[in-house]
Design a protein around this motif. Structure first.
Motif, PDB file in Angstrom:
ATOM      1  N   ARG A 160     -17.211 -91.480  62.577  1.00  0.00           N
ATOM      2  CA  ARG A 160     -18.506 -91.128  63.164  1.00  0.00           C
ATOM      3  C   ARG A 160     -19.096 -89.927  62.444  1.00  0.00           C
ATOM      4  N   SER A 161     -20.394 -89.843  62.477  1.00  0.00           N
ATOM      5  CA  SER A 161     -21.089 -88.700  61.898  1.00  0.00           C
ATOM      6  C   SER A 161     -21.925 -88.069  63.003  1.00  0.00           C
ATOM      7  N   VAL A 162     -21.226 -87.334  63.875  1.00  0.00           N
ATOM      8  CA  VAL A 162     -21.847 -86.711  65.042  1.00  0.00           C
ATOM      9  C   VAL A 162     -21.477 -85.235  65.036  1.00  0.00           C
ATOM     10  N   PRO A 163     -22.434 -84.335  65.090  1.00  0.00           N
ATOM     11  CA  PRO A 163     -22.112 -82.905  65.103  1.00  0.00           C
ATOM     12  C   PRO A 163     -21.140 -82.564  66.222  1.00  0.00           C
TER      13      PRO A 163
ATOM     14  N   ASP B 157     -22.900 -92.391  58.415  1.00  0.00           N
ATOM     15  CA  ASP B 157     -24.171 -91.683  58.595  1.00  0.00           C
ATOM     16  C   ASP B 157     -25.175 -92.504  59.399  1.00  0.00           C
ATOM     17  N   ASP B 158     -25.111 -93.826  59.301  1.00  0.00           N
ATOM     18  CA  ASP B 158     -26.066 -94.683  60.006  1.00  0.00           C
ATOM     19  C   ASP B 158     -25.493 -95.314  61.271  1.00  0.00           C
ATOM     20  N   GLY B 159     -24.286 -94.920  61.637  1.00  0.00           N
ATOM     21  CA  GLY B 159     -23.662 -95.485  62.831  1.00  0.00           C
ATOM     22  C   GLY B 159     -22.163 -95.564  62.658  1.00  0.00           C
ATOM     23  N   PRO B 160     -21.425 -95.743  63.758  1.00  0.00           N
ATOM     24  CA  PRO B 160     -19.960 -95.721  63.698  1.00  0.00           C
ATOM     25  C   PRO B 160     -19.387 -96.915  62.943  1.00  0.00           C
TER      26      PRO B 160
ATOM     27  N   VAL C 240     -18.122 -83.548  66.551  1.00  0.00           N
ATOM     28  CA  VAL C 240     -17.137 -84.608  66.792  1.00  0.00           C
ATOM     29  C   VAL C 240     -16.317 -84.784  65.520  1.00  0.00           C
TER      30      VAL C 240
ATOM     31  N   PRO D  74     -14.635 -86.303  62.327  1.00  0.00           N
ATOM     32  CA  PRO D  74     -15.187 -87.420  61.552  1.00  0.00           C
ATOM     33  C   PRO D  74     -14.413 -88.714  61.692  1.00  0.00           C
TER      34      PRO D  74
ATOM     35  N   LEU E 139     -16.085 -95.415  72.008  1.00  0.00           N
ATOM     36  CA  LEU E 139     -17.430 -95.069  71.557  1.00  0.00           C
ATOM     37  C   LEU E 139     -18.439 -95.027  72.698  1.00  0.00           C
TER      38      LEU E 139
END
Length: 650
Positions: free
Chosen positions: A313-316, A293-296, A318, A320, A386
């Motif tokens: 990663r927590s990127v919409p 949640d705070d970065g890869p 993408v 997980p 990344l």
């Protein structure tokens, strides 16, 4: 084709008090003592004879209902068939061996040790045969079902670690099988479940039980008492009675194995309650993915089967978790390079006898070559995936979760000698497990906390803890700097005042602690690695036993405080991990010996940054910036001087 774990790992007939009699002595006249010897000689006739003898043993024991020795006999048969499969390539031998291991692993009456080894070999053989789904079934049996029972809470910690060491890379091999079938979330989960087993057990006894206490107070009290007794090794004098008697706690004199059984019994009863079905269960992937949640987060899996980076990663939009195959990396090479790298830094750090000019050149080249290899084969592929392989306007965060011997190498220092390194591209942090990072993020930082400074220039003569150690003149400079910077928020214990009882008593009142002293690494007993206080050691085990839920920052300005043991690399048995387990959100540690000269300057720059920020939340960036300043000094440009520092935490 690489040799599978089934051929390289310890076999079930290895030493252990709980093992059944060997197949050669299982009570069957059909299996003479020569069967293991025949298998080990390895000639075609020898292997055939060994297989025939062991088949006879299995047939004989099949007629004895409930005989636990059949699991061991089947495991021995499976291993003999593996040897013949490798030597002669008969597909039917591979299939029969897999069935033997599967049946052995499923024998409820057998020892957990024998069953776990069989499941381990079942998984390794499946990978060698190219049957990853079958391998994954074996590995899941080992990791999910049998490993937690092998490391029973009723055993002393040293015994549990010794048991776990008998199945090297189990979690990594299981994750490799999951990766091979395309189950990347499963790979992440297996790595989490099968690593840092002892620390995870200890964390279970410290899990927040507020809701349980509110809704089921009697059962919660019983569970609290058992957890407290397990942490301290048994109930104290006057402890309450056992289940079924007045009082919720353990009985006076109850043995650890009895407490372990009671723990399992109470846990089962709690999970039967509504809304507590998953109480203390291992985290699901859905829970683990929150770590990004705070970065890869880059989980680097090093297995004999394959090596990969699993990037969370927590990127919409993408996935997980993404896969970056590390095709040029093998577990054997990682082991070799870690061994040679650490030997080089230790030799160059030694002042007596000091290495000569030619030796310095050779050892420095070894360090540079290893860091360049890490860049080419591991860190650059991860950064490229990344989009972080080139300098940008800002320096983003990246968390590394390495496995195996890779955990002993400084990934943040990887890079060519004359080119950009990882430290120039990202702010690196490390985490032994994903759950430890999630736990460390669970509470906000405290503004302007009090700091305890503990410094020992030289331990008391005859304390028996570390042997002769040189004096550390930089310690006085370091503590004076802390006192000046923190003012009335500073408490100090220096030299004769830095005694074990006093330090432990002061820790709960100080969210931040700074140790400046000798750190001693034990290669044979990692739990005995320690900080050298004035009157004796503060060991890994002693730190882990503390429950400091309000602690925030521990700066361990000492040697080897983040260096684990090769044999137990995935258990993260080192001081930095122990401080994190005790409750510290952020820990600064070291992978090898520190140079006493620049250590106070690194600490000064680190704390100045935190004072400006106002909390420990930016500890990783504060350390990154302090190390970068050290790198810019002409005398400290070499990685030997700066790459030892690592940050654990959010």
């Amino acid at each position: 084709m690489p040799r599978p774990p089934a051929a390289a790992a310890p076999r079930p007939e290895g030493a252990g008090a709980d093992r059944p009699r060997s197949a050669a002595t299982a009570g069957s006249a059909a299996s003479p003592p020569s069967s293991p010897a025949l298998r080990e000689r390895g000639g075609p006739g020898d292997l055939d004879a060994s297989v025939d003898l062991l088949r006879g043993t299995v047939d004989d024991l099949n007629g004895r209902h409930g005989d636990p020795n059949i699991a061991h006999a089947r495991s021995e048969l499976g291993y003999a068939l593996v040897r013949r499969f490798q030597a002669q390539g008969r597909p039917e031998d591979g299939y029969e061996a897999e069935q033997a291991f599967r049946q052995s692993a499923g024998t409820e009456a057998a020892s957990i040790r024998t069953r776990l080894f069989s499941a381990f070999h079942w998984g390794g053989l499946g990978m060698e045969r190219g049957d990853a789904p079958a391998a994954l079934t074996g590995y899941r049996t080992a990791v999910d079902v049998l490993l937690p029972r092998l490391a029973d809470r009723g055993l002393p910690r040293a015994s549990r670690l010794a048991q776990i060491a008998q199945v090297p890379r189990l979690a990594s091999d299981a994750a490799a099988a999951a990766t091979a079938v395309g189950d990347l979330p499963g790979a992440v989960r297996l790595l989490e479940q099968g690593r840092s087993v002892i620390w995870s057990q200890l964390l279970q006894t410290r899990t927040d039980r507020t809701v349980l206490r509110e809704r089921h107070s009697a059962l919660a009290a019983e569970f609290d008492a058992i957890c407290a007794a397990l942490e301290t090794g048994g109930p104290g004098p006057g402890g309450p009675g056992p289940v079924g008697r007045p009082g919720p706690g353990p009985e006076q004199g109850e043995q650890p194995w009895q407490l372990s059984e009671r723990f399992d019994d109470v846990l089962t009863r709690i999970r039967r309650l509504d809304d507590f079905e998953h109480f203390l269960e291992p985290p699901t992937f859905g829970e683990l993915r929150r770590v990004a949640d705070d970065g890869p987060v880059a989980v680097i899996n090093i297995s004999a089967h394959r090596c990969d980076a699993l990037i969370l990663r927590s990127v919409p939009g993408v996935p997980p978790v993404a896969l970056v195959p590390l095709a040029g990396v093998t577990a054997a090479e990682v082991d070799q390079r870690a061994t040679e790298f650490l030997a080089a830094v230790e030799r160059l750090s030694r002042v007596s006898p000091e290495p000569g000019p030619a030796e310095k050149v050779r050892l420095t080249k070894r360090i540079d070559d290893t860091l360049a290899w890490l860049w080419t084969e591991i860190t650059r592929p991860v950064l490229a995936a990344l989009g972080l392989d080139r300098p940008g306007a800002t320096t983003p965060r990246l968390w590394w979760c390495p496995t195996g011997a890779l955990a002993q190498l400084p990934l943040h220092a990887a890079g060519p000698k004359d080119g950009p390194r990882v430290i120039d591209l990202v702010v690196s942090s490390y985490t032994p497990t994903l759950n430890s990072l999630i736990r460390a993020r669970a509470r906000p930082a405290t503004p302007r906390p009090h700091l305890l400074g503990v410094g020992v220039r030289q331990s008391a003569p005859g304390d028996g803890s570390t042997g002769a150690q040189p004096e550390l003149p930089g310690v006085s400079v370091e503590l004076a700097m802390l006192a000046d910077l923190f003012g009335d928020r500073y408490s100090g214990r220096a030299d004769r005042d830095a005694v074990l009882s006093g330090v432990l008593a002061d820790l709960p009142a100080h969210p931040w602690v700074h140790f400046a002293c000798h750190g001693v690494h034990s290669a044979t007993d990692p739990a005995a690695s320690h900080l050298a206080l004035y009157d004796g050691p503060l060991p890994v085990a002693g730190v882990a036993e503390q429950d400091l839920s309000g602690a925030e920052l521990a700066f361990l300005s000492a040697c080897h405080t983040a260096l684990g043991n090769r044999r137990l690399a995935d258990e993260a048995v080192h001081l930095a991990a122990a401080f994190q387990l005790a409750g510290y959100q952020h820990v600064v540690g070291t992978l090898w010996a520190l140079d006493d000269g620049p250590a106070p300057h690194v600490a000064r720059d680190f704390y100045r940054s935190l004072e400006t920020a106002g909390s420990a939340a930016d500890s990783a960036r504060a350390l990154h910036d302090a190390v970068q300043r050290l790198r810019r000094e002409p005398d400290h440009r070499a990685p030997l001087h700066w790459a030892s520092y690592v940050h654990l935490g959010p």
